[in-house]
Design an enzyme around this catalytic site. Structure first.
Site, PDB file in Angstrom:
ATOM      1  N   ARG A  24       0.832  -1.210   0.000  1.00  0.00           N
ATOM      2  CA  ARG A  24       0.000   0.000   0.000  1.00  0.00           C
ATOM      3  C   ARG A  24       0.874   1.271   0.000  1.00  0.00           C
ATOM      4  O   ARG A  24       1.010   1.949  -1.006  1.00  0.00           O
ATOM      5  CB  ARG A  24      -0.951  -0.001   1.228  1.00  0.00           C
ATOM      6  CG  ARG A  24      -2.169   0.889   1.083  1.00  0.00           C
ATOM      7  CD  ARG A  24      -1.892   2.370   1.191  1.00  0.00           C
ATOM      8  NE  ARG A  24      -1.244   2.743   2.449  1.00  0.00           N
ATOM      9  CZ  ARG A  24      -0.774   3.950   2.691  1.00  0.00           C
ATOM     10  NH1 ARG A  24      -0.851   4.910   1.788  1.00  0.00           N
ATOM     11  NH2 ARG A  24      -0.177   4.216   3.847  1.00  0.00           N
ATOM     12  N   ASP A  25       1.513   1.536   1.120  1.00  0.00           N
ATOM     13  CA  ASP A  25       2.305   2.762   1.242  1.00  0.00           C
ATOM     14  C   ASP A  25       3.418   2.788   0.189  1.00  0.00           C
ATOM     15  O   ASP A  25       3.762   3.842  -0.356  1.00  0.00           O
ATOM     16  CB  ASP A  25       2.899   2.829   2.662  1.00  0.00           C
ATOM     17  CG  ASP A  25       3.537   4.163   2.972  1.00  0.00           C
ATOM     18  OD1 ASP A  25       3.371   5.100   2.192  1.00  0.00           O
ATOM     19  OD2 ASP A  25       4.234   4.258   3.998  1.00  0.00           O
TER      20      ASP A  25
ATOM     21  N   HIS B 232       7.243   4.432  12.336  1.00  0.00           N
ATOM     22  CA  HIS B 232       7.212   4.413  10.862  1.00  0.00           C
ATOM     23  C   HIS B 232       8.233   5.459  10.396  1.00  0.00           C
ATOM     24  O   HIS B 232       7.906   6.620  10.184  1.00  0.00           O
ATOM     25  CB  HIS B 232       5.786   4.774  10.429  1.00  0.00           C
ATOM     26  CG  HIS B 232       5.516   4.667   8.966  1.00  0.00           C
ATOM     27  ND1 HIS B 232       4.589   3.786   8.444  1.00  0.00           N
ATOM     28  CD2 HIS B 232       6.017   5.337   7.907  1.00  0.00           C
ATOM     29  CE1 HIS B 232       4.539   3.922   7.125  1.00  0.00           C
ATOM     30  NE2 HIS B 232       5.395   4.869   6.773  1.00  0.00           N
TER      31      HIS B 232
ATOM     32  N   HIS C  12      10.987   7.067   7.879  1.00  0.00           N
ATOM     33  CA  HIS C  12      11.407   7.165   6.486  1.00  0.00           C
ATOM     34  C   HIS C  12      12.914   7.375   6.441  1.00  0.00           C
ATOM     35  O   HIS C  12      13.481   8.017   7.318  1.00  0.00           O
ATOM     36  CB  HIS C  12      10.658   8.309   5.788  1.00  0.00           C
ATOM     37  CG  HIS C  12       9.249   7.937   5.450  1.00  0.00           C
ATOM     38  ND1 HIS C  12       8.381   8.775   4.814  1.00  0.00           N
ATOM     39  CD2 HIS C  12       8.558   6.785   5.662  1.00  0.00           C
ATOM     40  CE1 HIS C  12       7.224   8.169   4.645  1.00  0.00           C
ATOM     41  NE2 HIS C  12       7.289   6.964   5.154  1.00  0.00           N
TER      42      HIS C  12
ATOM     43  N   CYS D  72       9.645   9.472  -1.779  1.00  0.00           N
ATOM     44  CA  CYS D  72       9.251  10.537  -0.863  1.00  0.00           C
ATOM     45  C   CYS D  72       8.665  11.689  -1.669  1.00  0.00           C
ATOM     46  O   CYS D  72       9.387  12.353  -2.417  1.00  0.00           O
ATOM     47  CB  CYS D  72      10.452  11.022  -0.060  1.00  0.00           C
ATOM     48  SG  CYS D  72      10.025  12.354   1.056  1.00  0.00           S
TER      49      CYS D  72
ATOM     50  N   ASN E 267      10.104   5.021   2.666  1.00  0.00           N
ATOM     51  CA  ASN E 267      10.068   3.932   3.642  1.00  0.00           C
ATOM     52  C   ASN E 267      11.408   3.208   3.787  1.00  0.00           C
ATOM     53  O   ASN E 267      12.091   2.934   2.802  1.00  0.00           O
ATOM     54  CB  ASN E 267       9.024   2.903   3.204  1.00  0.00           C
ATOM     55  CG  ASN E 267       7.626   3.477   3.229  1.00  0.00           C
ATOM     56  OD1 ASN E 267       7.222   4.086   4.211  1.00  0.00           O
ATOM     57  ND2 ASN E 267       6.898   3.299   2.138  1.00  0.00           N
TER      58      ASN E 267
HETATM   59 MG    MG Z   1       5.614   5.549   4.695  1.00  0.00          MG
END
Ligand code: MG
Length: 313
Positions: A18-19, A211, A213, A244, A253
């Protein structure tokens, strides 16, 4: 700085389908590819996979087929297949397609929310309330994401107290876990420590996920800091999928393989196979015609498939 014992076991929350894929060009994506990726990730031993989102298809065309993805995946026992659900209608869609967990998202910065979801942080919570209620009526666990926990691209540094208050509110509304996101990836370990010191005074550390990055290369250092605070849930993305949006061309990520390698080196259990993950990572990058953003997968590439690979583990 509080130093609890390191957790013995960590749960990795895989956000790649997803992300990650949401930030890849839609032309490389199709439902069958997503289904295969999710099934391979589950076969790696990942127990928590974010598979799609029920948001406007015109805004996020990459996720337009999420219902089809959820309908087609062959489920593994003990694996949670999660979806992002910003409102009541999205939760209804998630229920209709057999999603096993839903997630709501907001930011610690009003300016970020205004740009991203066109409302203030308080208004976003009002929007979630009926969605969370419906999910709970259907015994669906609800996770919450808070973006910009360290810095906002529009309004600058975030006060940890703002994050702590928001995390506490979301917990009170029924979210079982709060994932703290360093959206632009500028955070450093001392900032992470200050953030967690403040947040864990208001929300038990067992309910906190991180989470990070890797845009500025700080993610592993920040994750190590979080582990030292007792955080045992980490969001990661296979091959570091997902760029990003605030720094085009830069990474977003942190890669699942890179975090897993570090955890294995520290003797922390995850139940995930590094060998299978690296092989899945190279496969998905090939499918997407992109470079692999995981240092560990890059390092292990010449060895993948070679007999000595397993002997080196
Ligand atoms: Mg993310």
């Amino acid at each position: 700085m509080a130093h609890n014992a390191l957790p013995k076991r960590v749960r990795l929350v895989e956000v790649g389908p997803r992300d990650g894929l949401q930030n890849e060009p839609a032309l490389h994506l199709n439902t069958a590819l997503k289904v295969k990726l999710i099934e391979r990730l589950a076969a790696c031993g990942l127990t928590h996979i974010e598979c799609g989102s029920f948001v406007s298809a015109s805004k996020v065309p990459q996720m337009a087929d999420s219902a089809g993805v959820f309908q087609q995946i062959r489920r593994h026992n003990g694996v949670r297949y999660a979806a992002l659900t910003p409102n009541l209608r999205a939760v209804q869609d998630a229920i209709n397609t057999g999603v096993s967990e839903v997630a709501v998202f907001t930011a610690a910065s009003d300016a970020f929310n205004q740009h991203n979801i066109h409302c203030t942080t308080d208004e976003s919570l009002q929007r979630f309330a009926p969605a969370i209620e419906l999910a709970q009526q259907h015994q669906l666990p609800v996770r919450a994401y808070i973006s910009t926990v360290i810095e906002c691209p529009y309004s600058g540094p975030t006060d940890p107290v703002t994050v702590a208050n928001l995390a506490e509110q979301l917990t009170a509304m029924g979210c079982y876990e709060i994932s703290l996101g360093d959206t632009i990836g500028t955070g450093t370990p001392l900032q992470t420590a200050r953030l967690l010191e403040t947040v864990t005074q208001q929300v038990p550390v067992e309910r906190i996920a991180v989470h990070f990055h890797n845009t500025y290369g700080q993610a592993l250092a920040n994750i190590l800091t979080a582990l030292q605070f007792g955080v045992s849930v980490i969001d990661t993305s296979i091959a570091g999928l997902g760029g990003c949006p605030y720094a085009p061309g830069a990474s977003g990520n942190i890669a699942t393989e890179d975090v897993l390698y570090m955890l294995q080196g520290m003797g922390i259990e995850t139940g995930v196979s590094l060998e299978k993950l690296v092989s899945t990572s190279h496969w998905i990058c090939q499918q997407l015609a992109k470079e692999n953003d995981s240092r560990v997968s890059q390092a292990l590439k010449p060895l993948a498939g070679v007999k000595t690979f397993t002997q080196r583990q």
